[in-house]
Design an enzyme around this catalytic site. Structure first.
Site, PDB file in Angstrom:
ATOM      1  CB  SER A   1      39.038  16.807  -9.710  1.00  0.00           C
ATOM      2  OG  SER A   1      38.168  17.840  -9.722  1.00  0.00           O
TER       3      SER A   1
ATOM      4  CE1 TYR B   1      34.399  14.006  -9.828  1.00  0.00           C
ATOM      5  CE2 TYR B   1      35.667  15.509  -8.662  1.00  0.00           C
ATOM      6  CZ  TYR B   1      35.474  14.992  -9.643  1.00  0.00           C
ATOM      7  OH  TYR B   1      36.207  15.470 -10.925  1.00  0.00           O
TER       8      TYR B   1
HETATM    9  N1  LIG Z   1      34.547  19.073 -16.368  1.00  0.00           N
HETATM   10  C1  LIG Z   1      35.213  19.794 -14.961  1.00  0.00           C
HETATM   11  O1  LIG Z   1      35.268  20.491 -14.444  1.00  0.00           O
HETATM   12  C2  LIG Z   1      36.084  18.187 -14.209  1.00  0.00           C
HETATM   13  C3  LIG Z   1      36.308  18.888 -13.538  1.00  0.00           C
HETATM   14  C4  LIG Z   1      37.588  18.144 -13.001  1.00  0.00           C
HETATM   15  C5  LIG Z   1      37.952  17.089 -13.542  1.00  0.00           C
HETATM   16  N2  LIG Z   1      36.950  15.840 -14.444  1.00  0.00           N
HETATM   17  C6  LIG Z   1      37.740  15.279 -14.976  1.00  0.00           C
HETATM   18  O2  LIG Z   1      37.748  14.429 -15.891  1.00  0.00           O
HETATM   19  C7  LIG Z   1      37.237  13.596 -16.533  1.00  0.00           C
HETATM   20  C8  LIG Z   1      37.018  14.079 -17.771  1.00  0.00           C
HETATM   21  O3  LIG Z   1      35.400  14.336 -17.199  1.00  0.00           O
HETATM   22  P1  LIG Z   1      34.951  15.300 -18.627  1.00  0.00           P
HETATM   23  O4  LIG Z   1      34.699  17.092 -17.662  1.00  0.00           O
HETATM   24  O5  LIG Z   1      35.382  15.683 -19.502  1.00  0.00           O
HETATM   25  O6  LIG Z   1      33.148  15.034 -18.339  1.00  0.00           O
HETATM   26  P2  LIG Z   1      32.814  14.122 -19.426  1.00  0.00           P
HETATM   27  O7  LIG Z   1      32.040  14.426 -21.089  1.00  0.00           O
HETATM   28  O8  LIG Z   1      31.408  13.327 -19.514  1.00  0.00           O
HETATM   29  O9  LIG Z   1      33.047  12.807 -20.351  1.00  0.00           O
HETATM   30  C9  LIG Z   1      33.751  11.473 -19.502  1.00  0.00           C
HETATM   31  C10 LIG Z   1      33.780   9.972 -20.137  1.00  0.00           C
HETATM   32  O10 LIG Z   1      34.420   9.052 -18.846  1.00  0.00           O
HETATM   33  C11 LIG Z   1      33.486   7.313 -20.089  1.00  0.00           C
HETATM   34  N3  LIG Z   1      33.205   7.025 -18.661  1.00  0.00           N
HETATM   35  C12 LIG Z   1      31.940   7.176 -17.592  1.00  0.00           C
HETATM   36  N4  LIG Z   1      32.278   6.492 -17.456  1.00  0.00           N
HETATM   37  C13 LIG Z   1      32.887   4.809 -17.843  1.00  0.00           C
HETATM   38  C14 LIG Z   1      33.079   3.996 -17.558  1.00  0.00           C
HETATM   39  N5  LIG Z   1      32.509   3.087 -16.421  1.00  0.00           N
HETATM   40  N6  LIG Z   1      33.884   3.245 -18.497  1.00  0.00           N
HETATM   41  C15 LIG Z   1      34.690   3.587 -19.561  1.00  0.00           C
HETATM   42  N7  LIG Z   1      34.184   5.390 -19.695  1.00  0.00           N
HETATM   43  C16 LIG Z   1      33.484   6.166 -18.126  1.00  0.00           C
HETATM   44  C17 LIG Z   1      32.210   8.903 -20.326  1.00  0.00           C
HETATM   45  O11 LIG Z   1      32.341   8.356 -21.223  1.00  0.00           O
HETATM   46  P3  LIG Z   1      30.882   6.983 -21.839  1.00  0.00           P
HETATM   47  O12 LIG Z   1      29.627   7.364 -21.627  1.00  0.00           O
HETATM   48  O13 LIG Z   1      30.825   6.780 -23.257  1.00  0.00           O
HETATM   49  O14 LIG Z   1      31.945   5.827 -21.352  1.00  0.00           O
HETATM   50  C18 LIG Z   1      33.077  10.092 -21.237  1.00  0.00           C
HETATM   51  O15 LIG Z   1      33.878   9.695 -22.252  1.00  0.00           O
HETATM   52  C19 LIG Z   1      37.102  12.650 -14.873  1.00  0.00           C
HETATM   53  O16 LIG Z   1      37.217  11.730 -14.776  1.00  0.00           O
HETATM   54  C20 LIG Z   1      36.648  13.772 -14.338  1.00  0.00           C
HETATM   55  O17 LIG Z   1      35.981  14.064 -13.290  1.00  0.00           O
HETATM   56  C21 LIG Z   1      36.130  17.029 -14.828  1.00  0.00           C
END
Ligand SMILES: NC(=O)c1ccc[n+]([C@@H]2O[C@H](COP(=O)([O-])OP(=O)(O)OC[C@H]3O[C@@H](n4cnc5c(N)ncnc54)[C@H](OP(=O)(O)O)[C@@H]3O)[C@@H](O)[C@H]2O)c1
Length: 245
Positions: free
Chosen positions: A142, A155
């Protein structure tokens, strides 16, 4: 093997957001996918949608904090497709809150998901990659690891750990493996604000709706790293909305 077509790619956190968008991007380009997440229904919906459009994908219910679940994910790739070319460690939780709220379960979840979860992925995939003499780790960090903003201290710390682990792994990976860090900025996903304290969540969602980029932008960055020829290792891609400070 250069390009994306035919590669066997496992993705954690593929039931929504960046993981689901990356699955779509790679399936459209001929990758064979093994998709992991905890919510079986959401995962099945992603798999069904991709296969209905001619893609190749299988879902495995996985909690990345559990070592044996990651082993099941990589085993599924090897059993079904005979190999594993890429592991995308993307699962994450953005349950951010001020320290004074003492939401220690959320702190633990971020540590377990981003740090232990990543290590579980390395533990499961590294022996497969060594055996094959090839393989690619793509770790989703991130921009929070670059610029710490309140109240994202925990985080940001776990994402800084992702950055450091990725570089350590890269140095030990040798000439046959590739290791990439993808550092997204504000991305329009359901995960923004999810589990965060109410005031923080409202502010994050408001900001997301104003400036966030689509998850397809991150998917394209991941695709760029994967499609490079075997001897070319993309170390880090930082991809953020132009409006992000
Ligand atoms: N959105 C942003 O602004 C942003 C910015 C920088 C980095 N990121 C990173 O991008 C990644 C994806 O996030 P996103 O934004 O796409 O949010 P999201 O839609 O909430 O996706 C998160 C995913 O991780 C899964 N997950 C969470 N805990 C888990 C666990 N213990 N075991 C297996 N799967 C798990 C969730 O699925 P289940 O709940 O079905 O398990 C979901 O598929 C994350 O690492 C986040 O930190 C996001």
């Amino acid at each position: 093997m250069a390009g994306i077509a035919g590669k066997v790619v496992a993705i954690t956190g593929a039931s929504s957001g960046i993981g689901a968008a990356t699955a779509e991007y790679l399936a459209e380009r001929g990758a064979r996918l093994v998709l992991g997440a905890r919510r079986a229904e959401r995962l099945t919906a992603v798999v069904d949608d991709l296969t209905a459009r001619g893609g190749e994908a299988v879902g495995v219910v996985v909690d990345v904090t559990r070592r044996e679940d990651l082993a099941r994910l990589t085993d599924t790739a090897v059993e079904r497709y005979g190999r594993l070319d890429v592991l995308i460690s993307n699962a994450g939780t953005m349950a951010v809150s001020p320290f004074d709220e003492l939401r220690q379960d959320d702190w633990d979840a971020m540590v377990a998901t981003h740090i232990t979860g990543l290590l579980n992925g390395i533990g499961a995939a590294l022996p497969v990659f060594r055996r094959q003499g090839s393989g690619h780790f793509v770790n989703v960090g991130s921009t929070a690891a670059h610029v710490v903003k309140s109240p994202q201290g925990v985080y940001a710390a776990t994402k800084a750990a992702v950055k450091v682990l990725t570089e350590g792994l890269r140095q030990e990976s040798g000439p046959d493996l590739r290791v990439t860090l993808i550092s997204p900025g504000f991305t329009h996903t359901e995960g923004v604000g999810k589990g965060a304290s109410p005031e923080t969540a409202a502010a994050l969602v408001r900001q997301r709706d104003e400036i966030a980029m689509p998850p397809s932008a991150v998917a394209a960055a991941i695709g760029f790293a994967i499609e490079q020829p075997p001897g070319v290792d993309v170390g880090e891609i930082v991809v953020r909305p132009t409006a992000q400070g």
